[in-house]
Design a protein around this motif. Structure first.
Motif, PDB file in Angstrom:
ATOM      1  N   VAL A 198       0.841  -1.203   0.000  1.00 49.45           N
ATOM      2  CA  VAL A 198       0.000   0.000   0.000  1.00 49.45           C
ATOM      3  C   VAL A 198       0.874   1.251   0.000  1.00 49.45           C
ATOM      4  CG1 VAL A 198      -1.615   1.365   1.367  1.00 49.45           C
ATOM      5  CG2 VAL A 198      -2.005  -1.079   1.073  1.00 49.45           C
ATOM      6  N   PHE A 199       1.909   1.241   0.827  1.00 45.67           N
ATOM      7  CA  PHE A 199       2.824   2.384   0.896  1.00 45.67           C
ATOM      8  C   PHE A 199       3.510   2.607  -0.451  1.00 45.67           C
ATOM      9  CE2 PHE A 199       7.193   3.904   1.538  1.00 45.67           C
ATOM     10  CZ  PHE A 199       6.933   5.147   2.092  1.00 45.67           C
ATOM     11  N   ILE A 200       4.030   1.531  -1.060  1.00 46.06           N
ATOM     12  CA  ILE A 200       4.730   1.651  -2.345  1.00 46.06           C
ATOM     13  C   ILE A 200       3.777   2.122  -3.441  1.00 46.06           C
ATOM     14  CG2 ILE A 200       5.942   0.357  -4.152  1.00 46.06           C
ATOM     15  CD1 ILE A 200       7.062  -1.442  -1.950  1.00 46.06           C
ATOM     16  N   HIS A 201       2.588   1.521  -3.497  1.00 43.06           N
ATOM     17  CA  HIS A 201       1.628   1.874  -4.547  1.00 43.06           C
ATOM     18  C   HIS A 201       1.174   3.321  -4.443  1.00 43.06           C
ATOM     19  CE1 HIS A 201       0.461  -2.649  -5.062  1.00 43.06           C
ATOM     20  NE2 HIS A 201       1.618  -2.337  -5.621  1.00 43.06           N
ATOM     21  N   ASN A 202       0.938   3.787  -3.232  1.00 41.44           N
ATOM     22  CA  ASN A 202       0.511   5.182  -3.066  1.00 41.44           C
ATOM     23  C   ASN A 202       1.654   6.153  -3.320  1.00 41.44           C
ATOM     24  OD1 ASN A 202      -2.440   5.569  -1.866  1.00 41.44           O
ATOM     25  ND2 ASN A 202      -1.630   3.656  -1.044  1.00 41.44           N
ATOM     26  N   MET A 203       2.866   5.785  -2.938  1.00 42.70           N
ATOM     27  CA  MET A 203       4.008   6.660  -3.159  1.00 42.70           C
ATOM     28  C   MET A 203       4.309   6.809  -4.652  1.00 42.70           C
ATOM     29  SD  MET A 203       7.908   6.314  -1.707  1.00 42.70           S
ATOM     30  CE  MET A 203       8.174   4.749  -2.568  1.00 42.70           C
ATOM     31  N   LEU A 204       4.215   5.695  -5.399  1.00 46.39           N
ATOM     32  CA  LEU A 204       4.529   5.710  -6.833  1.00 46.39           C
ATOM     33  C   LEU A 204       3.285   5.888  -7.701  1.00 46.39           C
ATOM     34  CD1 LEU A 204       7.114   2.763  -6.956  1.00 46.39           C
ATOM     35  CD2 LEU A 204       7.590   5.218  -6.819  1.00 46.39           C
ATOM     36  N   HIS A 205       2.112   5.803  -7.098  1.00 51.76           N
ATOM     37  CA  HIS A 205       0.824   5.859  -7.807  1.00 51.76           C
ATOM     38  C   HIS A 205       0.816   4.852  -8.963  1.00 51.76           C
ATOM     39  CE1 HIS A 205      -3.086   7.703  -8.395  1.00 51.76           C
ATOM     40  NE2 HIS A 205      -2.887   7.634  -9.692  1.00 51.76           N
ATOM     41  N   CYS A 206       0.922   3.585  -8.567  1.00 54.65           N
ATOM     42  CA  CYS A 206       0.913   2.500  -9.539  1.00 54.65           C
ATOM     43  C   CYS A 206       0.086   1.362  -8.961  1.00 54.65           C
ATOM     44  CB  CYS A 206       2.329   2.033  -9.851  1.00 54.65           C
ATOM     45  SG  CYS A 206       3.263   1.496  -8.385  1.00 54.65           S
ATOM     46  N   CYS A 207      -0.153   0.330  -9.784  1.00 56.17           N
ATOM     47  CA  CYS A 207      -1.020  -0.764  -9.343  1.00 56.17           C
ATOM     48  C   CYS A 207      -0.462  -2.104  -9.801  1.00 56.17           C
ATOM     49  CB  CYS A 207      -2.434  -0.559  -9.888  1.00 56.17           C
ATOM     50  SG  CYS A 207      -3.642  -1.767  -9.281  1.00 56.17           S
ATOM     51  N   GLY A 208       0.311  -2.755  -8.903  1.00 57.30           N
ATOM     52  CA  GLY A 208       0.778  -4.113  -9.152  1.00 57.30           C
ATOM     53  C   GLY A 208       1.627  -4.278 -10.398  1.00 57.30           C
ATOM     54  N   VAL A 209       1.570  -5.486 -10.954  1.00 50.18           N
ATOM     55  CA  VAL A 209       2.386  -5.807 -12.125  1.00 50.18           C
ATOM     56  C   VAL A 209       1.587  -5.762 -13.420  1.00 50.18           C
ATOM     57  CG1 VAL A 209       3.982  -7.226 -10.780  1.00 50.18           C
ATOM     58  CG2 VAL A 209       1.983  -8.291 -11.835  1.00 50.18           C
ATOM     59  N   THR A 210       0.258  -5.650 -13.324  1.00 52.33           N
ATOM     60  CA  THR A 210      -0.556  -5.569 -14.544  1.00 52.33           C
ATOM     61  C   THR A 210      -1.089  -4.161 -14.776  1.00 52.33           C
ATOM     62  OG1 THR A 210      -2.653  -6.101 -13.426  1.00 52.33           O
ATOM     63  CG2 THR A 210      -1.298  -7.950 -14.173  1.00 52.33           C
ATOM     64  N   LEU A 223      -4.190  -8.854  -8.984  1.00 51.37           N
ATOM     65  CA  LEU A 223      -4.299  -9.737  -7.824  1.00 51.37           C
ATOM     66  C   LEU A 223      -4.132  -9.002  -6.494  1.00 51.37           C
ATOM     67  CD1 LEU A 223      -2.261 -12.800  -9.160  1.00 51.37           C
ATOM     68  CD2 LEU A 223      -4.753 -12.524  -9.066  1.00 51.37           C
ATOM     69  N   VAL A 224      -3.564  -7.798  -6.534  1.00 47.50           N
ATOM     70  CA  VAL A 224      -3.387  -7.025  -5.302  1.00 47.50           C
ATOM     71  C   VAL A 224      -4.146  -5.701  -5.412  1.00 47.50           C
ATOM     72  CG1 VAL A 224      -1.161  -8.082  -4.775  1.00 47.50           C
ATOM     73  CG2 VAL A 224      -1.240  -5.999  -6.145  1.00 47.50           C
ATOM     74  N   GLN A 225      -5.276  -5.742  -6.053  1.00 48.04           N
ATOM     75  CA  GLN A 225      -6.035  -4.528  -6.324  1.00 48.04           C
ATOM     76  C   GLN A 225      -6.396  -3.771  -5.042  1.00 48.04           C
ATOM     77  OE1 GLN A 225      -9.518  -3.735  -5.819  1.00 48.04           O
ATOM     78  NE2 GLN A 225      -9.281  -1.773  -6.889  1.00 48.04           N
ATOM     79  N   GLU A 226      -6.584  -4.498  -3.940  1.00 47.41           N
ATOM     80  CA  GLU A 226      -6.971  -3.845  -2.689  1.00 47.41           C
ATOM     81  C   GLU A 226      -5.862  -2.962  -2.125  1.00 47.41           C
ATOM     82  OE1 GLU A 226      -5.426  -7.965  -1.511  1.00 47.41           O
ATOM     83  OE2 GLU A 226      -6.484  -7.004  -3.172  1.00 47.41           O
ATOM     84  N   THR A 227      -4.635  -3.134  -2.602  1.00 52.06           N
ATOM     85  CA  THR A 227      -3.524  -2.307  -2.127  1.00 52.06           C
ATOM     86  C   THR A 227      -3.242  -1.127  -3.061  1.00 52.06           C
ATOM     87  OG1 THR A 227      -1.816  -3.568  -3.306  1.00 52.06           O
ATOM     88  CG2 THR A 227      -2.470  -4.368  -1.119  1.00 52.06           C
ATOM     89  N   CYS A 228      -3.966  -1.039  -4.162  1.00 47.35           N
ATOM     90  CA  CYS A 228      -3.705   0.008  -5.151  1.00 47.35           C
ATOM     91  C   CYS A 228      -4.379   1.317  -4.740  1.00 47.35           C
ATOM     92  CB  CYS A 228      -4.214  -0.416  -6.529  1.00 47.35           C
ATOM     93  SG  CYS A 228      -3.314  -1.830  -7.227  1.00 47.35           S
ATOM     94  N   PRO A 229      -3.849   2.449  -5.173  1.00 47.00           N
ATOM     95  CA  PRO A 229      -4.471   3.742  -4.846  1.00 47.00           C
ATOM     96  C   PRO A 229      -5.752   3.947  -5.655  1.00 47.00           C
ATOM     97  CG  PRO A 229      -2.622   4.065  -6.331  1.00 47.00           C
ATOM     98  CD  PRO A 229      -2.600   2.603  -5.946  1.00 47.00           C
ATOM     99  N   ALA A 230      -6.560   4.893  -5.226  1.00 47.58           N
ATOM    100  CA  ALA A 230      -7.800   5.198  -5.944  1.00 47.58           C
ATOM    101  C   ALA A 230      -7.472   5.826  -7.294  1.00 47.58           C
ATOM    102  CB  ALA A 230      -8.657   6.144  -5.122  1.00 47.58           C
ATOM    103  N   PRO A 231      -8.182   5.435  -8.356  1.00 45.66           N
ATOM    104  CA  PRO A 231      -7.925   6.026  -9.679  1.00 45.66           C
ATOM    105  C   PRO A 231      -8.183   7.527  -9.650  1.00 45.66           C
ATOM    106  CG  PRO A 231      -9.287   4.053  -9.847  1.00 45.66           C
ATOM    107  CD  PRO A 231      -9.206   4.388  -8.397  1.00 45.66           C
ATOM    108  N   SER A 232      -7.343   8.283 -10.364  1.00 44.62           N
ATOM    109  CA  SER A 232      -7.494   9.734 -10.408  1.00 44.62           C
ATOM    110  C   SER A 232      -8.293  10.209 -11.618  1.00 44.62           C
ATOM    111  CB  SER A 232      -6.105  10.403 -10.423  1.00 44.62           C
ATOM    112  OG  SER A 232      -5.355   9.966 -11.552  1.00 44.62           O
ATOM    113  N   GLY A 233      -8.772   9.285 -12.421  1.00 44.53           N
ATOM    114  CA  GLY A 233      -9.556   9.646 -13.598  1.00 44.53           C
ATOM    115  C   GLY A 233     -10.178   8.413 -14.209  1.00 44.53           C
ATOM    116  N   PHE A 234     -10.997   8.633 -15.249  1.00 45.02           N
ATOM    117  CA  PHE A 234     -11.685   7.505 -15.886  1.00 45.02           C
ATOM    118  C   PHE A 234     -10.683   6.535 -16.519  1.00 45.02           C
ATOM    119  CE2 PHE A 234     -13.580   5.537 -19.674  1.00 45.02           C
ATOM    120  CZ  PHE A 234     -14.630   4.847 -19.082  1.00 45.02           C
TER     121      PHE A 234
END
Length: 236
Positions: free
Chosen positions: A142-154, A161-172
């Motif tokens: 969660v910390f890494i994803h929010n710091m880099l604003h990215c979502c896993g390997v896909t 597979l780790v969507q729950e740790t990803c940050p909220a999308p900033s757009g459509f």
């Protein structure tokens, strides 16, 4: 001790406060990754690109121990006025300052390889979390994803597979696909190599500033000791 000596003492204490916090954080994270129930298996088997993971964890532990040792000598020497402790502190500061500058230059010169290694380290954390669902690893992601604003390997929230740790999308557009973390890590080191080098060089400059304060404090203590010895010999 005059005002200059007191200022140097406060500079050393302030530096040690920052260094102690970083040292505890690095050592705690390294020990947790090394001896955690779900991560220690990496040190026992050759899986998950473990060489990069093991090296990264070992660096965290060693760096944390060294930083805490530096803090111990610095605080003891500054607070008690022990010249020996301050001399050891100054030597350690000099070695760390040189190491920081060298690491910064090497990171800049070999930014592609460094980015690839850090991306491999992330992939190891990712794979471990997918297989174990460890809460601590989840917090780290969660910390890494929010710091880099990215979502896993896909980068695709619907299938990640780790969507729950990803940050909220900033757009459509990001609701459909976000940047992948390994790609963001590689790009960061490729396109921000100057900033990375500047960080290490700046940290080295902070160490040198503290080293100068330590040398001034040592001279002040030597001056006070000489003055005291002269007064003692005059009296007796």
């Amino acid at each position: 001790m005059d005002s200059c000596g007191l200022l140097c003492k406060y500079i050393i204490c302030f530096f040690n406060l920052i260094f102690a916090a970083l040292g505890i954080a690095f050592l705690g994270l390294g020990l947790w990754l090394r001896f955690g129930y779900n991560t220690r298996v990496i040190f026992e088997t050759s899986i998950l690109n473990s060489s990069t993971f093991v090296i990264g964890v070992t660096v965290l532990i060693v760096l944390g121990v060294v930083m805490l040792m530096v803090v111990m000598f610095g605080d003891y020497g500054a607070c008690s006025g022990k010249k020996c402790a301050l001399e050891v502190f100054s030597v350690l500061l000099f070695m760390l300052a040189v190491a920081e500058v060298v690491v910064g230059v090497l990171a800049y010169a070999r930014r592609g390889e460094v980015g690839e290694r850090v991306a491999e380290f992330y992939n190891s954390l990712y794979t471990l979390f997918v297989s174990t669902r460890d809460v601590g690893l989840g917090v780290t992601l969660v910390f890494i994803h929010n710091m880099l604003h990215c979502c896993g390997v896909t980068g695709i929230p619907l299938v990640e597979l780790v969507q729950e740790t990803c940050p909220a999308p900033s757009g459509f557009a990001e609701m459909i696909a976000m940047h992948t973390c390994p790609g963001v890590i590689r790009d960061f080191f490729n396109y921000n190599a100057t900033m990375v080098m500047g960080f290490f060089v700046g940290l080295g400059a902070l160490l040198i500033t503290t080293l100068v304060a330590t040398i001034i404090l040592l001279k002040q203590l030597k001056k006070d000791l000489t003055s005291y010895a002269a007064q003692y010999s005059t009296v007796y």
